[in-house]
Design an enzyme around this catalytic site. Structure first.
Site, mmCIF file in Angstrom:
data_model
loop_
_atom_site.group_PDB
_atom_site.id
_atom_site.type_symbol
_atom_site.label_atom_id
_atom_site.label_comp_id
_atom_site.label_asym_id
_atom_site.label_seq_id
_atom_site.Cartn_x
_atom_site.Cartn_y
_atom_site.Cartn_z
ATOM 1 N N LYS A 193 -1.515 -3.310 -9.507
ATOM 2 C CA LYS A 193 -1.484 -2.040 -8.781
ATOM 3 C C LYS A 193 -2.729 -1.262 -9.168
ATOM 4 C CE LYS A 193 2.041 0.312 -7.514
ATOM 5 N NZ LYS A 193 3.252 1.132 -7.363
ATOM 6 N N ARG B 248 0.855 -1.184 0.000
ATOM 7 C CA ARG B 248 0.000 0.000 0.000
ATOM 8 C C ARG B 248 0.890 1.233 0.000
ATOM 9 N NH1 ARG B 248 -5.222 0.483 1.928
ATOM 10 N NH2 ARG B 248 -5.033 -1.469 3.090
ATOM 11 N N GLY B 249 0.488 2.248 -0.749
ATOM 12 C CA GLY B 249 1.240 3.497 -0.802
ATOM 13 C C GLY B 249 0.295 4.679 -0.810
ATOM 14 N N ASP C 27 10.873 9.015 -9.642
ATOM 15 C CA ASP C 27 10.496 8.730 -8.251
ATOM 16 C C ASP C 27 11.316 7.564 -7.701
ATOM 17 O OD1 ASP C 27 9.150 9.127 -5.885
ATOM 18 O OD2 ASP C 27 7.406 7.940 -6.443
ATOM 19 N N MET D 29 -0.520 6.579 -3.281
ATOM 20 C CA MET D 29 -1.320 6.734 -4.489
ATOM 21 C C MET D 29 -1.964 5.442 -4.963
ATOM 22 S SD MET D 29 1.715 7.024 -7.332
ATOM 23 C CE MET D 29 0.602 6.724 -8.683
ATOM 24 N N ALA D 30 -1.647 4.306 -4.356
ATOM 25 C CA ALA D 30 -2.167 3.053 -4.872
ATOM 26 C C ALA D 30 -2.030 1.960 -3.829
ATOM 27 C CB ALA D 30 -1.413 2.653 -6.143
#
Length: 607
Positions: free
Chosen positions: A41, A20-21, A143, A23-24
């Site tokens: 994703k 989990r992050g 990134d 943005m997604a």
């Protein structure tokens, strides 16, 4: 995150959450069409309402799907799925990727402890290998951070999320407009923090931040907010890693500080240069990076400030040409005299003489009548497309034209023996009896496959296409230690082969990954020489044993045949003799008795 359907695009079964992050979230999935495990994703539903992001997201995913490198997580597919949200139905974008069974560098750093130098160098070398390839293909990651770097149980490095950061950046305003940072603040390059255009050197700066954190346990800059961290990237120089972790050598300090230079012209200019210096530092060799003091920076403008420039001092323009200007002596110029008109009368006289001559010729001189000439018959050169030599010459002769057969010409499109062109070309008006030169096809010509071994893919493609051949399939192969990374190692057909023009030439490119050799049984010196030859790093351990010859290798952590990236650390165990056992002195035998023995007399009587 909204509730996901069990199946995406009618093809991908969604399983448990594995990551989990911001943005997604990432789920393990199963591709029912190709029967393979994948990672899916799924991006946040609020992004699906931004058409700019969706368009960029799809284009970037398609570009990244073309990347084929062992250190890059492959992208298989992309799409969107309609789901219900409290605000209505939206199309939820998702990416289908290669499933990597491993853990991220972020997981390794979660304890806050540094990573051993050889392991950090191995991970960074793998990241730079991926960036070297992607930059050559025109794709910037934007990134690079610990959460985007995966490590397999075999120690292989995998870089994730190529292209997604660019889609995010295009869907949001720049930081200078919204006071928000696109990307992860701890790993932003100064130009990203200022909202400027990024290039490949921005990725190298982020990789330097990654290496810094692996060696020290913390990123080069920290702060209470993303903007505070971004400001430090722009205006402050980080402490050399050796000031935080004492075992970092000075050469590695220099490599990291060069990668973190504020001005991108002072950084490494490509990933290959960075990687070469890094591996040299890890092996204790000389590096090209200057001393760390070269990268001290003065205070800079905050990322959100607008630089101002002083207006140039006003200077009166020079007077236009011909404008009156007083002479230096202070005297005024004499008024110019009136121009003479004599030239005008000369022109008038000449015109009168010319008119008189023309009148004389018209009215008094008889022109001779032209002599009668023979009538000229004109013929149009016909279109002979598709005709054989016999058919073409017959048609010309019927039109009373003389055919002249020239040397045949090679043609990739016209069959041998068929008309190609004429001189004059079809449709031209010529006199009857004129000669028309004809050229016919000799068919597709043959060319020799050029030698591209040792070239880069771009050089090889230019050479192959320049020879009239077609660039075919390019595949990566491992275990070519006599070649350099990203060099062509074979071509099919081989160099020197005669083939028809337009034939396809397939090539194999050395991925840079090497097969681990068997060094068990070698002496320490022989084993180290072999590992150095193959660009592997090593860690030497010892074990006391009497079962093997002293100073020979008795164990290695990677078995023979394992494929690893250059710079990977291999642990080898050296046999050393155990200490001798303490000696025990033997007990001396008893001494014989000294008392005389009694012997009987000869006559048997006692005396």
């Amino acid at each position: 995150m909204d509730q996901l359907p069990r199946m995406l695009a009618g093809r991908y079964e969604i399983g448990r959450l594995i990551g989990r992050g911001g943005m997604a979230q990432v789920h393990i999935g199963y591709d029912t069409r190709l029967s393979r495990t994948v990672a899916v994703k799924v991006l946040r539903s609020d992004m699906a309402t931004d058409p700019t992001f969706l368009g960029r997201f799809r284009r970037e995913a398609q570009s990244v799907a073309a990347l084929n490198h062992p250190a890059i997580v492959a992208v298989y597919d992309t799409g969107d799925e309609e789901i219900g949200t409290p605000s209505g139905k939206v199309n939820l974008p998702f990416i289908v990727m290669e499933y990597v069974n491993g853990r991220t560098v972020h997981d390794l750093l979660s304890s806050g402890d540094p990573i051993p130098i050889d392991e950090a160098a191995h991970i960074t070398a793998g990241v730079l290998s991926a960036l070297e390839y992607s930059h050559r293909e025109g794709i910037i990651h934007r990134d690079i951070k610990p959460g985007n770097i995966m490590l397999t149980p075999e120690g292989q490095v995998k870089v994730m999320d190529f292209g997604i950061a660019r889609a995010m950046a295009d869907a949001q305003s720049s930081m200078t407009q919204t006071n928000t940072v696109v990307g992860t603040a701890q790993y932003l390059s100064p130009e990203q923090a200022r909202g400027e255009r990024v290039d490949a050197r921005s990725d190298l700066y982020s990789t330097g931040c990654l290496l810094y954190e692996m060696l020290t346990g913390r990123p080069p800059f920290t702060g209470d907010s993303a903007l505070a961290v971004a400001y430090q990237h722009v205006s402050e120089a980080p402490k050399p890693p050796s000031q935080l972790t004492g075992d970092v050598p000075e050469a590695l300090d220099r490599v990291i500080m060069k990668s973190l230079a504020k001005d991108r012209e002072d950084r490494y200019q490509d990933a290959a240069e960075f990687r070469s210096d890094l591996l040299a530092a890890a092996r204790g060799q000389q590096v090209a990076a200057p001393a760390t003091a070269a990268y001290a920076v003065p205070a800079a403008v905050a990322p959100t400030q607008q630089a101002t420039m002083a207006a140039p001092a006003y200077a009166a323009p020079n007077p236009p040409t011909g404008e009156y200007r007083p002479p230096a002596t202070g005297e005024y110029p004499v008024e110019p005299q009136r121009k003479s008109t004599a030239w005008l009368w000369a022109v008038i006289v000449l015109l009168i003489a010319a008119l008189a001559f023309v009148g004389y010729r018209v009215f008094f001189v008889e022109e001779p009548e032209p002599e009668p000439t023979e009538t000229t018959v004109m013929v149009t050169v016909p279109d002979l497309t598709g005709l054989t030599q016999r058919e073409a010459t017959t048609q010309l002769e019927e039109l009373k034209l003389k055919p002249n057969i020239d040397e045949p010409v090679e043609s990739d499109e016209i069959e041998a023996g068929i008309f190609v062109e004429s001189d004059p070309p079809a449709g031209t008006e010529v006199e009857e009896g004129a000669t028309v030169t004809l050229r016919f096809s000799s068919g597709v010509g043959e060319v020799e496959v050029p030698d591209v071994i040792g070239m880069t893919a771009q050089q090889a493609r230019t050479t192959i296409e320049g020879a009239g051949l077609v660039w075919g399939d390019a595949t990566f192969v491992d275990n070519e230690p006599d070649s350099k990374k990203d060099e062509i190692v074979t071509s099919d057909p081989p160099a020197g082969t005669k083939v028809a023009k337009g034939s396809k030439v397939n090539v194999q490119i050395f991925s840079g990954n090497i097969e681990v050799p068997n060094v068990v049984g070698l002496t320490v010196e022989e084993a180290i020489a072999e590992l150095n030859r193959l660009s592997f790093s090593y860690r030497l351990e010892t074990e006391e044993t009497a079962d093997y010859s002293e100073h020979t290798i008795i164990r290695q952590n990677y078995p023979e045949g394992t494929i690893l990236a250059p710079g990977a650390s291999i642990v080898i165990t050296e046999a050393i003799a155990p200490p001798p056992e303490p000696s025990v002195e033997p007990t001396p035998p008893p001494e014989p008795s000294e008392e005389p023995s009694e012997e009987p007399s000869e006559d048997g009587d006692d005396t």
